[in-house]
Write a protein that holds these residues in place. Structure first.
Motif, short mmCIF file in Angstrom:
data_model
loop_
_atom_site.label_atom_id
_atom_site.label_comp_id
_atom_site.label_asym_id
_atom_site.label_seq_id
_atom_site.Cartn_x
_atom_site.Cartn_y
_atom_site.Cartn_z
N LEU A 210 42.66 41.69 36.11
CA LEU A 210 42.40 43.16 36.26
C LEU A 210 42.09 43.58 37.88
CD1 LEU A 210 39.92 44.05 33.20
CD2 LEU A 210 42.38 44.68 33.65
N ILE A 211 41.58 42.73 38.53
CA ILE A 211 41.44 42.96 40.08
C ILE A 211 42.53 43.00 40.82
CG2 ILE A 211 40.33 41.94 41.96
CD1 ILE A 211 37.92 40.97 40.22
N GLY A 212 43.58 42.06 40.20
CA GLY A 212 44.88 41.79 40.71
C GLY A 212 45.49 43.38 40.67
N ILE A 213 45.75 43.73 39.38
CA ILE A 213 46.52 45.11 39.18
C ILE A 213 45.64 46.14 39.96
CG2 ILE A 213 46.67 46.59 37.26
CD1 ILE A 213 46.94 44.36 35.25
N ALA A 214 44.32 46.28 39.90
CA ALA A 214 43.73 47.35 40.69
C ALA A 214 44.25 47.19 42.28
CB ALA A 214 42.17 47.22 40.68
N SER B 110 45.20 51.82 26.17
CA SER B 110 44.45 52.02 27.54
C SER B 110 45.37 51.43 28.58
CB SER B 110 43.39 51.12 27.73
OG SER B 110 43.24 50.30 28.91
N PRO B 111 45.92 52.47 29.48
CA PRO B 111 46.98 52.15 30.60
C PRO B 111 46.62 50.73 31.35
CG PRO B 111 46.50 54.19 30.74
CD PRO B 111 45.53 53.89 29.80
N PHE B 112 45.56 50.38 31.52
CA PHE B 112 45.34 49.00 32.07
C PHE B 112 45.54 48.01 31.10
CE2 PHE B 112 42.82 50.87 35.63
CZ PHE B 112 43.06 50.10 36.75
N ALA B 113 45.08 48.05 29.67
CA ALA B 113 45.28 47.31 28.92
C ALA B 113 46.53 46.78 28.86
CB ALA B 113 44.40 47.48 27.69
N VAL B 114 47.37 47.98 28.39
CA VAL B 114 48.96 47.68 28.09
C VAL B 114 49.60 46.99 29.22
CG1 VAL B 114 48.82 49.31 26.49
CG2 VAL B 114 49.86 50.02 28.54
N ILE B 115 49.37 47.50 30.46
CA ILE B 115 49.98 46.88 31.60
C ILE B 115 49.69 45.21 31.75
CG2 ILE B 115 50.59 46.82 34.03
CD1 ILE B 115 50.40 49.87 33.90
N GLY B 116 48.33 45.22 31.70
CA GLY B 116 47.57 43.83 31.76
C GLY B 116 48.34 43.04 30.60
N GLY B 117 48.21 43.38 29.34
CA GLY B 117 48.59 42.58 28.49
C GLY B 117 50.29 42.19 28.56
N ALA B 118 51.10 43.22 29.05
CA ALA B 118 52.36 42.90 29.13
C ALA B 118 52.51 42.00 30.35
CB ALA B 118 53.27 44.43 29.64
N ILE C 150 44.47 29.73 34.88
CA ILE C 150 43.38 29.12 34.32
C ILE C 150 42.93 28.29 35.12
CG2 ILE C 150 42.94 27.57 32.42
CD1 ILE C 150 45.03 28.97 30.72
N ALA C 151 43.59 27.32 36.12
CA ALA C 151 43.09 26.36 37.04
C ALA C 151 42.13 27.15 37.93
CB ALA C 151 44.03 25.57 37.57
N LEU C 152 42.49 28.18 38.54
CA LEU C 152 41.85 28.68 39.59
C LEU C 152 40.58 29.75 39.19
CD1 LEU C 152 44.51 30.44 41.75
CD2 LEU C 152 43.06 28.45 42.50
N PHE C 153 40.80 30.41 37.95
CA PHE C 153 39.66 31.21 37.39
C PHE C 153 39.01 30.85 36.26
CE2 PHE C 153 43.09 33.93 39.66
CZ PHE C 153 42.27 33.99 40.88
N ASP C 154 39.57 29.68 35.48
CA ASP C 154 39.00 29.19 34.41
C ASP C 154 39.03 30.30 33.44
OD1 ASP C 154 38.51 27.07 33.18
OD2 ASP C 154 36.16 27.25 33.04
N THR C 155 37.95 30.51 32.75
CA THR C 155 38.06 31.51 31.74
C THR C 155 37.74 32.95 32.37
OG1 THR C 155 36.90 29.79 30.65
CG2 THR C 155 36.83 32.09 29.51
N PHE C 156 37.69 33.08 33.68
CA PHE C 156 37.61 34.32 34.33
C PHE C 156 39.00 34.92 34.66
CE2 PHE C 156 33.65 32.62 35.38
CZ PHE C 156 32.73 33.27 34.45
N ASP C 157 40.03 34.29 34.19
CA ASP C 157 41.56 34.69 34.52
C ASP C 157 41.76 36.16 34.13
OD1 ASP C 157 40.83 34.02 31.84
OD2 ASP C 157 43.00 32.98 31.60
N LYS C 158 41.13 36.69 33.20
CA LYS C 158 41.32 37.91 32.70
C LYS C 158 40.68 39.07 33.70
CE LYS C 158 42.13 37.03 28.02
NZ LYS C 158 41.64 35.82 28.12
N ALA C 159 39.61 38.80 34.56
CA ALA C 159 38.84 39.49 35.34
C ALA C 159 39.81 39.52 36.57
CB ALA C 159 37.52 39.15 35.40
N ALA C 160 40.22 38.25 36.75
CA ALA C 160 41.20 38.23 37.93
C ALA C 160 42.26 38.98 37.74
CB ALA C 160 41.42 36.65 38.15
#
Ligand SMILES: Nc1nc2c(c(=O)[nH]1)N[C@H]1C(S)=C(S)[C@@H](COP(=O)(O)O)O[C@H]1N2
Ligand SMILES: [Mo]
Length: 517
Positions: free
Chosen positions: A74-78, A40-48, A62-72
Motif C-alpha cells: 500500500l505504501i508502495g502504491i501511494a 475501493s480503488p486502492f484495494a482493487v489496484i493492490g489486489g491486481a 515476504i522475505a523483506l517485510f514478512d507479514t507486513f508485505d501488504k502494508a509495504a
C-alpha cells in the motif's frame, strides 16, 4: 514574473498535482467505503498487483517485510501514485490537458481493473471513476490559478493578470485537506464493517462431538525462547493474497460442493453448525517458509470432516482433486485422497477455542494435515469443486508452484537465538521439528561440524503436529555454528541440500551462528 518564480511555480504545480490526486483518491475511497467496499480503488489496484506479481516478487516481499508485505504494498502504491500526481501537475502547467490525461488514465485503469476482480458488480467501476473525475476537476481548477492565461476570466488582449499565489496556496491546501479528511472518513466507514468482528465475537461455538486428547504431559518443554507448542491466535502467522481481509457474514455464507459429484450439495452456516464437530491439533505451514523461518504455527481446530461432505455428494471414480475457492477468488488444489482418507481434514470453524479470527478465514476455512497451506488451507472457503489435476490449475500453480504440496521434513533451532551472544557454561539448544502426517522420530544437533548429538525429543501431540526438542550443551568461549536435522518416523534424514521455497518448499539444515563470551 518575480525572480525564480518559474522554478517555484514548478514546485507549486507538482503540489497541485499531489493535492488533486489526494482529493480524487479521497472521494473515490469514501464513495467505495459508503456504497461498494469491495470496489475501493486502492484495494482493487493492490489486489491486481498481487495477482499479477511474479512469484519472485512475492517471495521477496515476504522475505523483506514478512507479514507486513501488504502494508509495504500500500505504501508502495501511494509513493508511485504521488510521483505520477506530481508529474501530472508539472505537465498540466506546461500544457493544459496533458496532466489531465494522466490523471484520467489512472481512473480508467482503476475502473477497468475493478470490473475484472472476483465478485465485481455492475457498478464496481464507479469509485475509480469518481476518483478520476474528482482529480481531473481539482487539477484543472488548481493549475488555472498558476496560469492566468488559462483563467476563464482572462482579460482580452493577451494581457495576463498577475498570479495570485496566496489564493493558489489556499485552494491547493483545501483540496489536499478535503482529500485527507475523505481518506480518513473512508477508513472509519470501513472500520464499521468490523461489524463482522462483532458477529464473530457474539458467536458461541458448538461443542465437539469428538474431542481431541489433552496435550500429552511432557509435550511442552519449558525453555525460554522456544516457540510455544500451541501458537496463540494473535501470534499465528498470516499469509494470503487478500489486501483487504474478506468480511463474510456467516448468515450469508454457504459452501457449494459441485463438479464430478453424483449430487450437488449446498451447506449453509446453520446446517454446518448442526453437523457433528471434531477437534484436531494440526500444524499449518507455508510453502514460502524458508529454512529456520516463522511461517508455521500449530492450533487446535474445530470443524466437520470434509470426508463426510464429499461422501454425501458422491465423488466420481475418475476424479483426483478438489479445487477449493475462497470468496475473494483464491483457489487451492488438494488431492482427493487426502480429503477422503482417515486423516483429520476439516472444514474448520474454530481455532484454539475461538471462532476463526477474521484474518484466518472466518467463518469457515479448510485445514488439511500434511500439505502446505497453498494447496489445502483455503480461508473464507465457499466452494469445493471435485475435478481432476489435468483439468484445472489452482492460484499458485498458475504462478509456477507445484500443483501438489506435501510438507517436507524440517527442523529449526529456536534457542539460542541466531546471532545472540551467550554466557559460557551449561546451556540448552532447543527447537522444533515437523513433517505433518508423517511424524518425527528424532532430531540431531552438531556444533562446529562436530559429531551429531541426539536431541531429547519431547512427546509429540501427534504426527500431524510439530514437536519440540532440546539438547544440553556446554558452551565454550568463541564463535560457534549450530546445525540441526530431523529424522522422520519413516526413517528419512532431513537433507542438507539447500533449496529455496519455490516451487515446492525449502530444504536444507537450519544453521545458526552464536558467540559465547
Ligand atoms: N482465501 C485464501 N486462503 C488461503 C490463502 C490465500 O491467499 N487466500 N493462502 C494460503 C496459504 S499460502 C497459507 S500458508 C495459509 C495460511 O493460513 P493462515 O494465514 O491462517 O496462517 O492459508 C492458505 N489459505
Ligand atoms: Mo503459504
Amino acid at each position: 514574473m518575480a525572480q525564480g518564480s518559474g522554478t517555484r511555480d514548478g514546485y507549486r504545480a507538482a503540489a497541485a498535482g499531489l493535492a488533486a490526486v489526494t482529493f480524487g483518491a479521497g472521494l473515490g475511497e469514501l464513495s467505495a467505503a459508503l456504497f461498494l467496499p469491495a470496489a475501493s480503488p486502492f484495494a482493487v489496484i493492490g489486489g491486481a498487483l498481487i495477482d499479477i506479481a511474479p512469484s519472485w516478487a512475492k517471495d521477496l516481499a515476504i522475505a523483506l517485510f514478512d507479514t507486513f508485505d501488504k502494508a509495504a504494498l500500500l505504501i508502495g502504491i501511494a509513493v508511485v501514485l504521488a510521483a505520477i500526481a506530481a508529474a501530472a501537475g508539472l505537465l498540466e502547467r506546461r500544457r493544459a490537458g496533458a496532466g489531465v490525461v494522466i490523471v484520467g488514465a489512472i481512473g480508467v485503469v482503476g475502473a477497468a481493473i475493478a470490473m475484472t476482480r472476483t465478485g465485481a458488480g455492475a457498478f464496481s467501476w464507479a469509485p475509480s471513476a469518481v476518483a478520476g473525475a474528482a482529480a481531473i476537476v481539482a487539477l484543472r481548477v488548481l493549475i488555472r490559478r498558476l496560469r492566468p492565461d488559462l483563467a476563464l476570466a482572462a482579460p482580452a488582449g493577451g494581457e495576463s493578470r498577475p498570479i495570485d499565489r496566496r489564493q493558489f496556496l489556499i485552494w491547493t491546501a483545501a483540496a489536499g485537506a478535503v482529500g485527507v479528511v475523505a481518506l480518513v472518513a473512508a477508513n472509519v466507514a470501513h472500520g464499521a464493517s468490523r461489524s463482522i468482528e462483532a458477529i464473530r465475537k457474539a458467536l458461541r461455538l458448538p461443542t465437539a462431538a469428538e474431542r481431541a486428547a489433552p496435550i500429552p504431559a511432557g509435550a511442552e518443554l519449558d525453555i525460554p525462547g522456544l516457540a510455544p507448542l500451541v501458537t496463540p491466535n494473535r501470534d499465528f502467522y498470516r499469509i494470503d493474497t487478500a489486501l483487504v481481509v474478506p468480511q463474510v457474514d456467516p448468515a450469508e455464507w454457504s459452501l457449494r460442493i459441485h463438479g464430478m459429484v453424483d449430487r450437488e450439495l449446498v451447506i449453509t452456516w446453520e446446517e454446518l453448525l448442526a453437523l457433528p464437530m471434531q477437534e484436531a491439533d494440526v500444524t499449518l505451514a507455508c510453502v514460502s517458509n524458508d529454512v529456520g523461518g516463522s511461517l508455521i504455527g500449530n492450533a487446535r481446530w474445530l470443524g466437520h470432516p470434509i470426508r463426510e461432505l464429499l461422501a454425501r455428494a458422491g465423488v466420481a471414480d475418475d476424479a483426483d482433486m478438489v479445487l477449493s475457492t475462497s470468496v475473494d477468488g483464491f483457489t487451492a488444489s488438494t488431492p482427493l485422497e487426502v480429503l477422503t482418507d482417515d486423516r483429520d481434514s476439516l472444514l474448520a470453524i474454530g481455532m484454539n477455542g475461538d471462532p476463526l479470527p477474521v484474518e484466518h478465514g472466518f467463518p469457515v476455512r479448510m485445514v488439511v494435515p500434511g500439505l502446505y497451506g497453498y494447496v489445502s488451507a483455503t480461508k473464507w472457503v465457499t466452494q469445493l469443486e471435485v475435478t481432476r489435476f489435468d483439468r484445472v490449475d489452482a492460484y499458485w500453480t498458475t504462478r509456477g508452484w507445484d500443483a501438489r504440496g506435501p510438507i517436507k521434513l524440517q527442523s529449526r533451532i529456536d534457542v539460542p537465538r541466531r546471532g545472540r551472544q551467550i554466557d559460557p557454561g551449561e546451556t540448552m539448544i532447543a527447537g522444533m521439528a515437523w513433517q505433518q502426517h508423517v511424524g518425527v522420530r528424532g532430531v540431531e544437533v552438531r556444533v562446529d561440524g562436530g559429531s551429531w548429538m541426539t536431541a531429547d525429543l519431547a512427546t509429540a501431540i501427534s504426527d500431524d503436529t510439530w514437536v519440540q526438542w532440546s539438547v544440553p550443551w556446554t558452551a565454550e568461549s568463541g564463535d560457534h555454528q549450530i546445525e540441526c536435522r530431523a529424522i522422520s518416523a519413516t526413517g528419512d534424514t532431513q537433507t542438507s541440500n539447500r533449496t529455496p521455497p519455490a516451487p515446492n518448499g525449502a530444504e536444507g539444515w537450519h544453521r545458526i551462528s552464536v558467540s559465547v563470551a
